[in-house]
Design an enzyme around this catalytic site. Sequence first.
Site, PDB file in Angstrom:
ATOM      1  CD  GLU A  87      46.072  38.207  35.892  1.00  0.00           C
ATOM      2  OE1 GLU A  87      44.971  38.180  35.326  1.00  0.00           O
ATOM      3  OE2 GLU A  87      46.381  37.361  36.751  1.00  0.00           O
ATOM      4  CG  ASP A 105      48.403  33.669  36.438  1.00  0.00           C
ATOM      5  OD1 ASP A 105      47.733  34.356  35.653  1.00  0.00           O
ATOM      6  OD2 ASP A 105      48.004  32.592  36.919  1.00  0.00           O
TER       7      ASP A 105
HETATM    8  C1  GLC Z   1      45.194  34.512  35.172  1.00  0.00           C
HETATM    9  C2  GLC Z   1      45.230  34.294  33.680  1.00  0.00           C
HETATM   10  C3  GLC Z   1      44.018  33.543  33.257  1.00  0.00           C
HETATM   11  C4  GLC Z   1      43.960  32.250  34.000  1.00  0.00           C
HETATM   12  C5  GLC Z   1      44.037  32.467  35.498  1.00  0.00           C
HETATM   13  C6  GLC Z   1      44.378  31.204  36.190  1.00  0.00           C
HETATM   14  O1  GLC Z   1      44.227  35.386  35.555  1.00  0.00           O
HETATM   15  O2  GLC Z   1      45.336  35.517  33.026  1.00  0.00           O
HETATM   16  O3  GLC Z   1      44.031  33.317  31.872  1.00  0.00           O
HETATM   17  O4  GLC Z   1      42.765  31.597  33.681  1.00  0.00           O
HETATM   18  O5  GLC Z   1      45.049  33.349  35.875  1.00  0.00           O
HETATM   19  O6  GLC Z   1      45.768  30.945  36.025  1.00  0.00           O
HETATM   20  C1  GLC Z   2      39.224  36.903  37.321  1.00  0.00           C
HETATM   21  C2  GLC Z   2      40.496  36.990  38.037  1.00  0.00           C
HETATM   22  C3  GLC Z   2      41.629  37.190  37.083  1.00  0.00           C
HETATM   23  C4  GLC Z   2      41.560  36.200  35.938  1.00  0.00           C
HETATM   24  C5  GLC Z   2      40.241  36.160  35.307  1.00  0.00           C
HETATM   25  C6  GLC Z   2      40.184  35.050  34.311  1.00  0.00           C
HETATM   26  O1  GLC Z   2      38.922  38.139  36.792  1.00  0.00           O
HETATM   27  O2  GLC Z   2      40.479  38.054  38.965  1.00  0.00           O
HETATM   28  O3  GLC Z   2      42.830  37.029  37.752  1.00  0.00           O
HETATM   29  O4  GLC Z   2      42.432  36.566  34.947  1.00  0.00           O
HETATM   30  O5  GLC Z   2      39.282  35.951  36.292  1.00  0.00           O
HETATM   31  O6  GLC Z   2      38.951  35.040  33.705  1.00  0.00           O
END
Ligand code: GLC
Ligand code: GLC
Length: 651
Positions: free
Chosen positions: A336, A294
């Site tokens: 991710e 994540d």
């Molecule tokens: C990732 C998750 C997102 C979350 C963020 C912080 O991007 O997909 O839902 O808000 O990380 O953990």
């Molecule tokens: C941004 C971050 C991603 C996260 C997202 C959540 O795009 O790069 O990691 O999932 O915000 O809204």
Amino acid sequence: MATDWTRRQAEKSLGRILPRLRQDMEPDISGSPAEWDAFEKRLRREFSYLFKLLFELYGGHYDFFYHLEALIGATARSWMERPHDLKALDADREEHPDWFQTQEMVGGVLYVDLFSDNLAGLGSHIDYFKELGLTYLHLMPLFAVPRGDNDGGYAVSNYRAVNPELGTMEQLTEVATRLRREGISLVLDFVFNHTADEHEWARRAAAGEPEFQEFYHIFPDRELPDQYERHLRDIFPTVRKGSFTWHEGMERWVWTTFNSFQWDLNYANPAVFRAMVEEMFFLANAGVEVLRLDAVAFIWKRLGTSCENQPEAHKIIRAFNALARMAAPALLFKSEAIVHPDEVIRYIDSRECRLSYNPMLMALLWEALATRDVRLLELAMRNRSRIPDPCAWVNYLRCHDDIGWTFDDNDALSIGIDPAAHRRFLNEFYTGQFPGSFASGLPFQFNPANGDLRISGTLASLAGLEQALAASDPLLIDMAVRRIIMLRSIVLSVGGIPLIYLGEEWGLLNDYSFASDETKARDNRWVHRPRTRWAQMDFWKNPQTIEWRIYDETARLIRLRKGMRALYNGGMEVIGTENPHLFGYVRQKNGRRLLIVNNFSEHPQAMAENRLRLYGLGYRFVDHISGNERSAREPLQLGPYEFLWLENQPQ
Ligand code: GLC
Ligand code: GLC
């Protein structure tokens, strides 16, 4: 020279660590000598690579060797404690390292509470996963979290405890085992960029323990935060301006990239790296086969930069990966990184993440759906989607997060598109403000400082079904369903692992009830996280319903995919259809070849016969979607949102 030197230091270190480790682990070793030998073999194979990475990251700390020795000790113990069925899986995966590349792979993702209330309930739906053909199941974060808003589970208070509302660790392990027996790999998040402010480490930091304050990025005043912020982007600008949160108790600033209750971990501290490795091994030994890394882009901070995608972030993941190869060789990482496409690709490597979300394809499919013009999609997919061989994209249409318009500005400029104006248009289109838009989406995280905006909404609502149903217009309903199915077909045929955000297969619409839940109201991503309505499914399972049409087509396309050897991952080539509404590609593998063409317009379109001959390599084709024959003696005609999977027929 430098590498020779490092290699010698690595040898020396291993020579010192091993005898002591053998001594420490004596009872375990004499209990299972063969398993120990297997570990030592892998340790010797990986050690100098790991040493180099760790030395580059942490060699400047006076106690580097102490951390190194402790790390290897933890790795050895984790392997010796690994359950036998997982060791058998390790052996199997080492023998078939490309197991995840086959066209049999189909992924699903769900929230346990919204899908089946809890883990016990989940067990009763395994037949459903099998019926759909899933071989990969991502359960959204289900660990202990603070009450109230916890970012949908992404603020973890304890990586070793399941949220009691969902079940227990024993139940999770049991689910993992049951899924594995049915050929379904369990995927869980590794939320390693930050912990919840209620995690024990954060609490001890807040209580003033210096050792734990060093686990986070904590500042006495605004001096450094101000300097950092000059280059940082605000991820949740409606939550808070800037990336730091004032902590009353400590009277200090804490780095919080996401919500204020999510504290960024300090990976410049080797103790943090080591602590998270142990959490990783815990998850691996519980039966998790794929870890979703994540927010991977954010883990390393460097003054004067955006603090995203820093070289050290890659080294940390490579080091995690090398350790996993010693103690849990079956484990795969999925990246991710929702960042520029070229940065996304840098995380993809057999020694880093073998899997990665493909946010560029996702965003550009929506872009082409709005514009009815596939040129940007075509260009980006041709030039920016190639990844190293033993790796795969995870392709999706919607996930639990928002859609951000991630494409390369120069790609847009090169075909006469103004990138900023285009993003504005897309945002207006998907929030339904643009005249004639079919989409019902919500604006997410508007940043007045720079005009940035992202989009929330379900697949079906963004593709037009919500508006069409409200208008009770059969033609519009039909168009919306066609859009949904065409997008689904692309994700199932373009390569890599297709990922279905469960609920999509029934065309679930936006659920606006989040607005009256005070723990969710401020985050409209909840609009596209609807509850699965099992009670309604009996009604939907009626060929007259729209839900059934979407489900049935989805299930049929999945079955079709699984039977097509050309769809084994790899060998994807984007073709020039010479029609801006038609997106086409060839999939070639295992001596089979499929030519796939998709019409992104609500009007009939054609591709010239010479194109069909050039890319199809023949004159007679069968379209596996309709079962009809097509001839290359005439233009290839496609109806509104029609898609064809064409295979050359012998003369
Ligand atoms: C990732 C998750 C997102 C979350 C963020 C912080 O991007 O997909 O839902 O808000 O990380 O953990
Ligand atoms: C941004 C971050 C991603 C996260 C997202 C959540 O795009 O790069 O990691 O999932 O915000 O809204």
